[in-house]
Design a protein around this motif. Sequence first.
Motif, PDB file in Angstrom:
ATOM      1  N   GLU A   3     -33.117  35.201   9.581  1.00 17.94           N
ATOM      2  CA  GLU A   3     -32.411  36.405  10.007  1.00 17.94           C
ATOM      3  C   GLU A   3     -32.181  37.393   8.865  1.00 17.94           C
ATOM      4  O   GLU A   3     -32.102  38.591   9.095  1.00 17.94           O
ATOM      5  CB  GLU A   3     -31.072  36.008  10.647  1.00 17.94           C
ATOM      6  N   LEU A   4     -32.038  36.930   7.649  1.00 17.15           N
ATOM      7  CA  LEU A   4     -31.766  37.811   6.517  1.00 17.15           C
ATOM      8  C   LEU A   4     -33.043  38.345   5.867  1.00 17.15           C
ATOM      9  O   LEU A   4     -32.974  39.009   4.835  1.00 17.15           O
ATOM     10  CB  LEU A   4     -30.920  37.083   5.471  1.00 17.15           C
ATOM     11  N   GLY A   5     -34.199  38.032   6.413  1.00 17.86           N
ATOM     12  CA  GLY A   5     -35.444  38.517   5.842  1.00 17.86           C
ATOM     13  C   GLY A   5     -35.938  37.699   4.684  1.00 17.86           C
ATOM     14  O   GLY A   5     -36.774  38.164   3.903  1.00 17.86           O
ATOM     15  N   ILE A   6     -35.421  36.477   4.510  1.00 16.81           N
ATOM     16  CA  ILE A   6     -35.854  35.586   3.434  1.00 16.81           C
ATOM     17  C   ILE A   6     -36.285  34.267   4.054  1.00 16.81           C
ATOM     18  O   ILE A   6     -36.023  33.993   5.250  1.00 16.81           O
ATOM     19  CB  ILE A   6     -34.720  35.350   2.411  1.00 16.81           C
ATOM     20  N   ASN A   7     -36.942  33.432   3.265  1.00 18.66           N
ATOM     21  CA  ASN A   7     -37.426  32.175   3.835  1.00 18.66           C
ATOM     22  C   ASN A   7     -36.263  31.214   4.101  1.00 18.66           C
ATOM     23  O   ASN A   7     -35.111  31.457   3.693  1.00 18.66           O
ATOM     24  CB  ASN A   7     -38.486  31.538   2.928  1.00 18.66           C
ATOM     25  N   GLU A   8     -36.569  30.164   4.781  1.00 23.42           N
ATOM     26  CA  GLU A   8     -35.527  29.234   5.247  1.00 23.42           C
ATOM     27  C   GLU A   8     -34.799  28.571   4.097  1.00 23.42           C
ATOM     28  O   GLU A   8     -33.575  28.388   4.143  1.00 23.42           O
ATOM     29  CB  GLU A   8     -36.169  28.182   6.154  1.00 23.42           C
ATOM     30  N   HIS A   9     -35.532  28.210   3.047  1.00 26.17           N
ATOM     31  CA  HIS A   9     -34.903  27.562   1.895  1.00 26.17           C
ATOM     32  C   HIS A   9     -33.857  28.478   1.262  1.00 26.17           C
ATOM     33  O   HIS A   9     -32.716  28.059   1.006  1.00 26.17           O
ATOM     34  CB  HIS A   9     -35.972  27.186   0.861  1.00 26.17           C
TER      35      HIS A   9
END
Length: 292
Positions: A3-9
Amino acid sequence: QAELGINEHHQNEVVSYMRFARFKRGMCLKTVDSCFQDLKDSRLVEETFTVDEVIDMLDGLQSVVHSEVESELINTTYTNVLLLRQLFSQAEKWYLKLQTDVSDLENRELLDQVAEFEKSEYTSSNKKSTADPIKPKLAPLNEGGSELLNKTVAHLQEENEKLKTRLRTIETQATAALDEKSKLEKSLRDLQMIQGDQKNNANQDITELENKVAALKSQFEKTLNDTTANQKFLEEDLVTTKHDLLKVQDQLSTAEKELEKKFQQTAAYRNMKEILTKKNEQIKDLRRRLSK
């Protein structure tokens, strides 16, 4: 991408930090609530208070709350700096340079997005079992993700070695050029010194030549003056000689007349003849001198 535009990690790391921040925020709110509760328990024991007493209580409460909030804000700032330090240190190990845009920290749209993310994450976390509140350390990148970085670092190191070799070559060429420049400057200085010496010698030769010309001119003028004086003397001597010649001629004429008279006087005739001969010799000598 989450949701924040970054990967899951990375998003999980953000969630861990938000939990830590929520915990600290809750502690701060509890501290503020305790300040009000302490005021209620320690000061609000009577039913009526004067205006001065109320103002005094509010001032004391304001001072305590202000101190607690300021301390928590400062601590939050320092905590954020430590978090950034961890990220930057990990990036520097892989020769990366991270950049931040402070203007986005006041972007209301992004802030609302983070608020919605926190709200949804908090709601979903309440439905799940309680997670470990201890924030794990930053995990190292796995081998699959680091392969590209390793290749990039190796390529950059190779380029760096090439640049170093080129730099050493350029430094060698620059040193040789500087040496050649020094030699040329030395040769130029030597040539200038030689030209200066030659110029000084030429000036000295010119001065000597001028002195010789002046001496010759002086000698010529002296010789000319002497010649003029000799010519004048010769002219005067010539006039005198002419006078003597006329005198001798007159004497010769007189002698001839006397000779005619005394022709019979042989001794006198011989004497006169000798005188005449001498005079003739003198005349010849004078003529030769005059010719010279």
